[in-house]
Write a protein that holds these residues in place. Structure first.
Motif, mmCIF file in Angstrom:
data_model
loop_
_atom_site.group_PDB
_atom_site.id
_atom_site.type_symbol
_atom_site.label_atom_id
_atom_site.label_comp_id
_atom_site.label_asym_id
_atom_site.label_seq_id
_atom_site.Cartn_x
_atom_site.Cartn_y
_atom_site.Cartn_z
ATOM 1 N N LEU B 55 -36.591 -44.156 45.524
ATOM 2 C CA LEU B 55 -37.918 -44.653 45.238
ATOM 3 C C LEU B 55 -37.772 -46.340 45.651
ATOM 4 C CD1 LEU B 55 -38.299 -43.459 41.680
ATOM 5 C CD2 LEU B 55 -39.630 -42.473 43.883
ATOM 6 N N ILE B 56 -38.614 -46.688 46.381
ATOM 7 C CA ILE B 56 -38.573 -48.124 46.679
ATOM 8 C C ILE B 56 -39.931 -48.553 46.143
ATOM 9 C CG2 ILE B 56 -38.364 -49.745 48.680
ATOM 10 C CD1 ILE B 56 -37.067 -47.384 50.166
ATOM 11 N N GLU B 57 -39.684 -49.691 45.354
ATOM 12 C CA GLU B 57 -41.332 -50.208 44.614
ATOM 13 C C GLU B 57 -41.332 -51.680 45.425
ATOM 14 O OE1 GLU B 57 -41.766 -50.264 40.551
ATOM 15 O OE2 GLU B 57 -40.050 -48.752 40.200
ATOM 16 N N PHE B 58 -42.697 -51.650 45.441
ATOM 17 C CA PHE B 58 -43.223 -52.995 46.244
ATOM 18 C C PHE B 58 -44.404 -53.486 45.244
ATOM 19 C CE2 PHE B 58 -41.669 -51.018 49.881
ATOM 20 C CZ PHE B 58 -40.936 -51.891 50.550
ATOM 21 N N SER B 67 -34.400 -47.258 43.368
ATOM 22 C CA SER B 67 -33.687 -46.049 42.593
ATOM 23 C C SER B 67 -33.436 -44.943 43.473
ATOM 24 C CB SER B 67 -34.413 -46.020 41.251
ATOM 25 O OG SER B 67 -35.770 -45.591 41.404
ATOM 26 N N THR B 68 -32.361 -44.398 43.008
ATOM 27 C CA THR B 68 -31.961 -42.928 43.667
ATOM 28 C C THR B 68 -32.085 -41.855 42.589
ATOM 29 O OG1 THR B 68 -30.734 -44.577 45.376
ATOM 30 C CG2 THR B 68 -30.329 -42.053 45.457
ATOM 31 N N LEU B 69 -32.504 -40.743 43.247
ATOM 32 C CA LEU B 69 -32.433 -39.496 42.283
ATOM 33 C C LEU B 69 -31.984 -38.378 43.127
ATOM 34 C CD1 LEU B 69 -36.208 -40.160 41.089
ATOM 35 C CD2 LEU B 69 -34.198 -41.018 39.810
ATOM 36 N N THR B 70 -31.332 -37.413 42.519
ATOM 37 C CA THR B 70 -31.219 -36.084 42.915
ATOM 38 C C THR B 70 -32.157 -35.070 42.461
ATOM 39 O OG1 THR B 70 -28.930 -36.659 43.500
ATOM 40 C CG2 THR B 70 -29.600 -34.395 43.743
#
Lengths: 425, 264
Positions: B55-58, B67-70
């Protein structure tokens, strides 16, 4: 019906294309955005080792003419959770705290071996067995968990007033636990033997006396009768005090509210007697907690919780006890209550509020109030915490307020302001 | 806000809108529910699978968080909705935390506190992204589709595409949104973009499905651009990578299994 009508209205809006004008220009800008970082798919697997450290400095205000004191704490927190064979895991979880000032008779350095166990589970994950020191925790309430039967003696070092964060420090209980899952439910049995008579305040003790001071057993059954309702039932036995039965449940109400309750009834030690009597009195009473958590679209979550403890002193008994032993000696009662992760008054209320991204991105503001409905004293705690990528920085304030003869107003500690930094590795 | 009389008038107009659309396109267009199911099958692998979600938030054009999730997802029964188990990987403070979505059931598990907490759909765990943005969802199961015609639209790569426009109305209690407008490519049934609407009819978010790549036997979108409906300056890129088929037991999607979860 109301929801159906509202959803029909939304569908009509979609048919009519409401709200669409002007969207495309901003969409175009959004589609042009380029991330700074490359895809971080590397290293996305499970991390066997998690480590973080905390440093805190503060100023402690005191009552009874005692001067203010500086406070400081350093903590190192480590959890290693690894699979050493396809269906086997080993877990070691340890925390080292150095806390100043210390309480009477306390040690500044305390090491807590929270978990050390080996676990097995079947290939379909429906059966599992754990052996060792396991942190088994039940109960959906925020501040008081009557169905958390292994909570007594589990907090070796009290490093925060935040009930959610405090749980991170708790010791597990040495036990053999077996669990069986089926579609929509689970049953588990935990047997914890007595290993020591008394808790230890030695810095590097395993402190088995804190968590394994009696032969105990717990059977729990979890059910999920509907998608929005869950329930658990418990039968707990302590060889020293007897049986307790319990239940808890949660329910989703709409899109923003979660309701929860906990109840436990049966034989246990009366808290005042446990503090002052050589042979503590065992009675049959109830404990309960119930509440709601509501979340706004702006990420403000508010929890209100009503708490009841039949083993604690009511308003009249508190007054009599203060007259009998004095307010200073009641500190021992409050310490015993804290050791047992109980509440000190017959009835209490807790309000817990948390705002994510308050005012600016990555700033969380959290506050809680514990209110003794008997003597109207209260504990207030607030925190502003900013999350950097690998570091959290927090400013915390807490205060015990109330009349001199009350639960919170009689405590030596009047207030604490501290700055905290947490480093995540 | 729609008052009662407006609502009633709109309902009166609705059949006309739908019949107009139907008469123009009935012969040329396939069953809208089948179109929706075909579009779902492109977004979601049919077999149980694991995927890495970044997830890349702007905000206002600036990248403010990553953030990174599996994610582990599977259907719990044939033709059923997906259940999703998400493990937080980055940032480090959240590593090991879990989010479980199974029907309306939504649980958050923190390995630090050992507590499984039921959360409401409104409790967002991942910044501006809603929990629904990172779980696998079959629209065809929870929404009734109506064909609203064919039209040209701009895709996530800013190219013009000819698309079926589908109007999705919530048909089950599990549906997260009251209504969705979905554009599906007429050539290959790929989802192009979607607009998600609240009960009030307000636009909640717009999603563009893009960066199609071959994953688990089909060309699938590997990036979704999510634009906030109220504040279009808030944008989240949801990137999917490392797709892999997995034999995921159904027991993983029970609350009582969360403390035992290790993933793979």
């Amino acid at each position: 019906m109301r929801k159906t009508r509202a959803r029909a209205a939304a569908f009509v809006a979609a048919v009519l294309g409401a709200g669409h004008p002007g969207a495309m220009a901003s969409d175009d800008a959004a589609l042009s955005l380029v991330p700074q970082a490359a895809d971080s798919s590397a290293g996305s697997g499970p991390r066997a080792l998690r480590v973080f450290g905390e440093l805190a400095v503060g100023r402690l205000g005191q009552r009874y003419g005692l001067p203010s004191e500086d406070s400081r704490r350093a903590s190192l927190d480590l959890t290693w959770d690894a699979r050493f064979a396809p269906q086997w895991r080993a877990v070691l979880s340890n925390r080292l705290d150095d806390i100043h000032p210390t309480g009477p008779g306390g040690r500044s350095t305390l090491n807590s071996v929270r978990e050390a166990f080996v676990g097995w589970q079947s290939g379909d994950a429906r059966q599992g067995v754990d052996l060792g020191r396991v942190n088994v925790r039940f109960g959906p309430a925020y501040g008081f968990n009557p169905t958390d039967y292994f909570r007594e003696g589990s907090s070796r070092a009290v490093t925060t007033a935040d009930p959610l964060a405090l749980r991170e420090n708790r010791l597990g209980t040495v036990m053999l636990r077996a669990q069986r899952l089926w579609d929509g439910g689970a049953v588990s049995v935990a047997v914890a033997p007595k290993l020591k008579d008394e808790p230890s305040r030695e810095s590097f003790s395993l402190d088995l006396g804190a968590t394994n001071h009696a032969d105990r057993a717990l059977v729990s059954v979890s059910l999920q009768p509907g998608g929005t309702v869950s329930a658990q039932a418990f039968a707990y036995h302590d060889r020293g005090t007897g049986w307790q039965l319990g239940a808890n449940g949660t329910a989703l109400w709409g899109d923003a509210t979660v309701a929860f309750f906990e109840w436990s009834g049966g034989k246990d030690t009366e808290l005042f007697s446990a503090t002052f009597d050589a042979s503590p009195k065992v009675s049959t009473r109830h404990r309960a907690a119930a509440g709601l958590t509501y979340t706004t679209p702006s990420r403000l979550s508010i929890t209100g919780e009503l708490q009841y403890n039949g083993f604690a002193l009511d308003r009249q008994q508190w007054r009599q006890a203060v007259d009998q032993v004095g307010i200073e000696a009641m500190g021992a009662y409050l310490y015993e209550v804290q050791r047992r992760q109980d509440i000190a008054s017959r009835k209490a209320v807790m309000v817990y509020a948390s705002q994510k991204d308050a005012f600016v991105k990555n700033l969380d503001v959290t506050a809680l109030v514990r209110y003794n409905t008997g003597d109207r004293s209260r504990f207030v705690w607030a925190e502003a915490r900013y999350h950097f990528r690998k570091v959290d920085v927090a400013l915390q304030w807490q205060a015990n307020q109330g009349r001199a003869s009350s639960e919170y107003g009689g405590l030596v500690d009047r207030s604490l302001v501290q700055v905290l930094a947490a480093f995540y590795f | 806000m729609m008052n009662r009389s407006t609502f009633v008038r709109s309902l009166a107009v609705l059949p006309a809108c739908l019949s107009l659309g139907a008469s123009r396109h009935a012969l040329a267009n396939p069953d809208p529910q089948a179109l929706l199911a075909a579009s779902d099958a492109i977004r979601n692998p049919s077999q149980p699978f694991r995927v890495t979600v970044t997830l890349i938030e702007f905000e206002k054009g600036q990248q403010v968080d990553t953030s990174t999730l599996t994610s582990y997802a599977r259907t719990m029964e044939a033709g059923g909705q997906f259940a999703t188990l998400v493990r937080f990987v980055e940032p480090a403070r959240d590593a090991g935390k879990l989010m479980l979505k199974n029907g309306k059931d939504l649980w958050f598990y923190d390995p630090g506190t050992k507590s499984s907490v039921r959360i409401s759909p409104q409790q967002r765990l991942m910044g501006e992204a809603s929990n629904g943005d990172v779980i696998t969802v079959s629209f065809a199961r929870d929404y009734k589709a109506t064909h609203a015609g064919e039209e040209k639209t701009t895709d996530g790569e800013r190219k013009e595409r000819k698309a079926h426009k589908l109007l999705l109305a919530a048909a089950t209690d599990d549906a997260t949104y009251a209504a969705i407008e979905l554009w599906v490519d007429t050539e290959n049934r790929r989802p192009i973009k979607a607009r998600f609407l609240a009960d009030s009819g307000r636009l909640l978010k717009t999603a563009y499905y893009r960066r199609y790549q071959s994953q688990l036997g089909a060309e699938r979108p590997t990036e979704t651009v999510i634009i906030d409906g109220l504040n279009p300056q808030q944008v989240t890129l949801v990137r999917l990578s490392d797709f892999s088929a997995r034999n995921i037991p159904t027991a993983w999607f029970q609350r009582d299994h969360l403390p035992r979860f290790q993933g793979d």
